[in-house]
Design a protein around this motif. Structure first.
Motif, PDB file in Angstrom:
ATOM      1  N   GLU B 119       9.835 -21.167  13.637  1.00 54.66           N
ATOM      2  CA  GLU B 119      10.331 -22.547  13.532  1.00 54.66           C
ATOM      3  C   GLU B 119       9.774 -23.246  12.301  1.00 54.66           C
ATOM      4  O   GLU B 119      10.438 -24.077  11.690  1.00 54.66           O
ATOM      5  N   ARG B 122      11.741 -22.009   9.444  1.00 58.74           N
ATOM      6  CA  ARG B 122      13.115 -22.507   9.564  1.00 58.74           C
ATOM      7  C   ARG B 122      13.218 -24.006   9.264  1.00 58.74           C
ATOM      8  O   ARG B 122      14.310 -24.528   8.995  1.00 58.74           O
ATOM      9  N   LEU B 123      12.073 -24.699   9.317  1.00 60.18           N
ATOM     10  CA  LEU B 123      12.066 -26.170   9.252  1.00 60.18           C
ATOM     11  C   LEU B 123      12.878 -26.760   8.083  1.00 60.18           C
ATOM     12  O   LEU B 123      13.739 -27.624   8.315  1.00 60.18           O
ATOM     13  N   GLU B 126      16.502 -26.335   8.789  1.00 58.46           N
ATOM     14  CA  GLU B 126      16.915 -27.170   9.928  1.00 58.46           C
ATOM     15  C   GLU B 126      17.045 -28.623   9.483  1.00 58.46           C
ATOM     16  O   GLU B 126      18.000 -29.314   9.855  1.00 58.46           O
ATOM     17  N   LEU B 127      16.081 -29.060   8.670  1.00 56.54           N
ATOM     18  CA  LEU B 127      16.134 -30.436   8.164  1.00 56.54           C
ATOM     19  C   LEU B 127      17.337 -30.629   7.242  1.00 56.54           C
ATOM     20  O   LEU B 127      17.847 -31.729   7.092  1.00 56.54           O
ATOM     21  N   ARG B 132      21.971 -23.256  13.353  1.00 60.28           N
ATOM     22  CA  ARG B 132      20.776 -22.649  13.932  1.00 60.28           C
ATOM     23  C   ARG B 132      20.726 -21.137  13.708  1.00 60.28           C
ATOM     24  O   ARG B 132      19.703 -20.591  13.267  1.00 60.28           O
TER      25      ARG B 132
END
Lengths: 451, 248
Positions: B119, B122-123, B126-127, B132
């Motif tokens: 995560e 991935r941040l 994602e932001l 996903r």
């Protein structure tokens, strides 16, 4: 003795360096002391002219005792956070040659001194509040009463205040000053966690059984049965805060980033988040308790065909007070949480989070804690209400206080979200989001650093 | 993310600098005093370049990194990150820039403690609003490249210092990011792990990305193409080019 004096000097300096923290601690002790003195005085003054004098006496004592129990929970949680944060400083004192017992004695003594001073202020405040409230009550009901203070409450309130403060802070003082132990390991940690959950559930069940099943023969036994049942229920419910937050953290795997971070952060820092959630639980439990009593009184009035008078005047005052206290607690816990969690939001900004995302994280954190506190406040507040309704001489019917429940479970979390976002905006700065300052100055300390 | 040493594709036109600082000065107000912590400095960083900055504490190294990473804006002068003038860009635009161009690696790792390794990597994606599944796949590949695929679901506190720093490197280069800004990335690591981290940075630059490394350690600076010395907010010499020491 000189070592103790030196350490007490350190404590005095510590208190002077963070006056707001000392004031907050004092307020936590002063509030139940004030409630105790005011409740006993009003009960003694009003009992002779009241239909349900004995019921009011029990109610006053249970509400007063409930206040001390709630204060113990919050003080315990706040002390745990405070002593954890001072771990480095206490280690320095040990490294300088101070004995663990002397450090513990200094911490206990300083806690007792602040608690005593705060209780005395609370006693004065409670007596003044009773003197101010009585004319209002008389003007409302058309009565004429002369305030009768209860001298024993002037001694019992500070005594209880000191005992509660020291007793609540003692476990964290013990933890902070005990020799460092190797971490228990995952298996033992899991076992300990399960044992704590089992104990919390057991306390809840025992509390409910005492309140719901016991048939007290006298007023004294009613106070004890209802008081101990409510206390057990409150402690048990508070013990479920950590497990509930861990469950929520596991359940948010695919939730949006803000909700995921809020739930995971709360579970990751149980000391900090439990303190905030318990503070919210405490504020809202009081609101639920008083709201339940008011609903029961209203229901009886309606059943008797009386014109709907709304809540009884004293209940109105108590309800407004408890609601304001609940809101203040949510605000204080939210502010604490926003400041403590600043580093994570700074990190998000560093990695390109839109300012709105950062504010949403602040809001989600506050809402999450308010929701956990709200959910737990329902059984914690309903339990003593259920007992009081059962014990009333005037036949009262227990009524679920939907208004208060919706306030606790919907309105307050929503308010907390807005409050958290607003505080986040104030903390991060509307233009810089913290990241635009010098990173070596702006970046809060890293709790996971190896250094 | 591509492999760290895989070449980054460029347009047919000659590559523009990833980072350009022109006569940049940064001053702070400290009470009644105005403190100049940096500048004026000039610096250009091309794709594929690895530049190390050395200098004593308080020389302005971290301030320089903050400016290069669009975390801060200069008091005077201009900073272009991937062709975008920071002085003319809004807060949202700078946030978008941080998601897409520079990646940070800090001495104390700065992983988000509530997010797993995967995560964390991935941040930025994602932001940036990436789907996903797509972001997951790219983050997993990035973790594979730093040899941490097996630890993807671990929270940062369950990782060693070296593993955390590798997660931070994977996060710094995930997605389209091409500029790595590293502030003492080996400061909290033992010498062997530190060397491994430097190898990762070198491989990334050889693959067409660029890195700006702040370090006190001359052995780590030796991995760079250029070493610049920053003293009292200015490069040791009139400009970056004249202060550089070629080690490779």
């Amino acid at each position: 003795m000189s070592a103790l004096a030196a350490l007490l000097r350190v404590e005095r300096r510590h208190a002077a360096l963070a006056p707001w923290r000392t004031a907050l601690f004092g307020a936590l002790v002063a509030a139940p002391a004030a409630t105790w003195v005011a409740a006993t005085a009003l009960q003694r003054t009003l009992a002779p002219t009241s239909e349900g004098g004995a019921f009011e006496a029990v109610a006053a004592q249970v509400v007063g005792g409930f206040g001390f129990a709630v204060a113990a929970l919050v003080i315990g949680a706040a002390a745990a956070v405070g002593h954890e944060r001072r771990g480095h400083e206490l280690a320095q004192l040990l490294a300088c040659g101070a004995r663990r017992r002397t450090i513990a004695a200094a911490l206990v003594l300083s806690t007792a001194v602040v608690a005593l001073a705060a209780s005395l202020v609370g006693v004065l405040f409670g007596a003044s509040a009773a003197a101010l409230l009585l004319p209002l009550y008389d003007a409302w009901t058309g009565g004429d009463h002369a305030l009768e203070l209860v001298p024993s409450a002037f001694v019992s309130a500070p005594t209880l205040g000191v005992l509660v403060a020291v007793g609540a802070a003692a476990p964290s003082i013990h933890r902070a000053t005990r020799p460092t132990k190797a971490p228990p390991g995952p298996a033992l940690e899991r076992r300990e966690r399960r044992a704590r959950i089992a104990a919390a559930v057991l306390a809840c069940v025992a509390g409910f059984a005492l309140v719901a099943l016991a048939r007290p023969a006298s007023r004294a036994s009613a106070v004890w049965t209802l008081g101990s049942g409510s206390l057990l229920g409150l402690v048990g419910t508070a013990g479920l805060a950590g497990p509930l937050m861990r469950c929520l953290a596991r359940a948010v795997g695919r939730a949006p980033l803000a909700a995921r971070l809020a739930a995971r952060d709360a579970a990751r820092a149980p000391g900090r988040s439990s303190a905030a959630a318990l503070a919210i639980l405490a504020g809202l439990a009081g609101m639920t308790l008083i709201g339940s009593l008011a609903s029961a009184v209203e229901r009886v009035a309606r059943a008797n065909g009386d014109a709907p008078r709304g809540m009884e005047p004293l209940l109105v005052l108590a309800f407004v007070g408890a609601s304001l206290a609940g809101l203040l607690v949510v605000a204080a816990a939210t502010a604490l949480n926003a400041v403590e969690g600043r580093r994570d939001t700074w990190l998000l900004a560093v990695h390109g989070a839109h300012p709105r995302t950062v504010l949403a994280v602040h809001g989600a954190r506050a809402a999450h804690l308010a929701l956990v506190g709200g959910v737990l406040s329902v059984p914690a507040g309903l339990l003593p209400a259920l007992g009081l309704v059962r014990l009333a001489e005037v036949p009262l019917t227990f009524a679920v206080p939907w208004r208060e429940l919706s306030l606790a479970l919907v309105v307050l979390p929503a308010l907390a979200f807005g409050l958290g976002a607003a505080l986040g905006l104030a903390i991060e700065g509307s233009h810089t989001l913290g990241a635009a300052r010098r990173p070596d100055v702006a970046a809060p300390s890293n709790p996971n650093s190896h250094r | 993310m591509r492999a760290l040493d895989a070449p980054v594709r460029h347009a047919a036109s000659p590559p523009s600098p990833l980072l350009e600082l022109r006569a940049v000065t940064r001053e702070y107000v400290d009470g009644a005093a105005l403190v100049r912590v940096l500048g004026p400095v000039d610096l250009t960083l091309e794709p594929g370049e690895f530049v190390a900055i050395m200098g004593p504490s308080g020389a302005g190294k971290s301030t320089l990194l903050a400016l290069a990473g669009a975390l801060d804006r200069p008091t005077r002068g201009t900073v272009f990150v991937d062709g975008v003038d920071l002085a003319r860009s809004s807060q949202s635009k700078r946030a978008e820039l941080r998601r897409r161009t520079p990646g940070f690696v800090f001495q104390d790792f700065n992983l988000v403690p509530g997010l797993t390794a995967l995560e964390n990597v991935r941040l930025p994606l994602e932001l940036d609003g990436r789907a996903r599944a797509d972001a997951d796949e790219e983050a997993r590949r990035a973790l594979e490249h730093v040899g941490l695929a097996a630890l993807a679901e671990r929270l940062p506190h369950r990782l060693s210092g070296g593993e955390r720093q590798r997660v931070a490197i994977a996060r710094a280069f995930v997605g389209p990011r091409r500029l790595l800004l590293a502030d003492e990335p080996t400061g909290a690591l033992d010498s062997l792990t530190g060397e491994a981290v430097m190898r990762h940075l070198r491989a990334a630059c050889d693959g067409g990305r660029a890195a700006l490394l702040v370090t006190h350690d001359a052995r780590h600076a030796a991995w760079a193409d250029r070493v610049l010395h920053l003293v009292d907010g200015r490069f040791d010499g009139a400009a970056a080019s004249s202060a550089e020491v070629r080690l490779r």
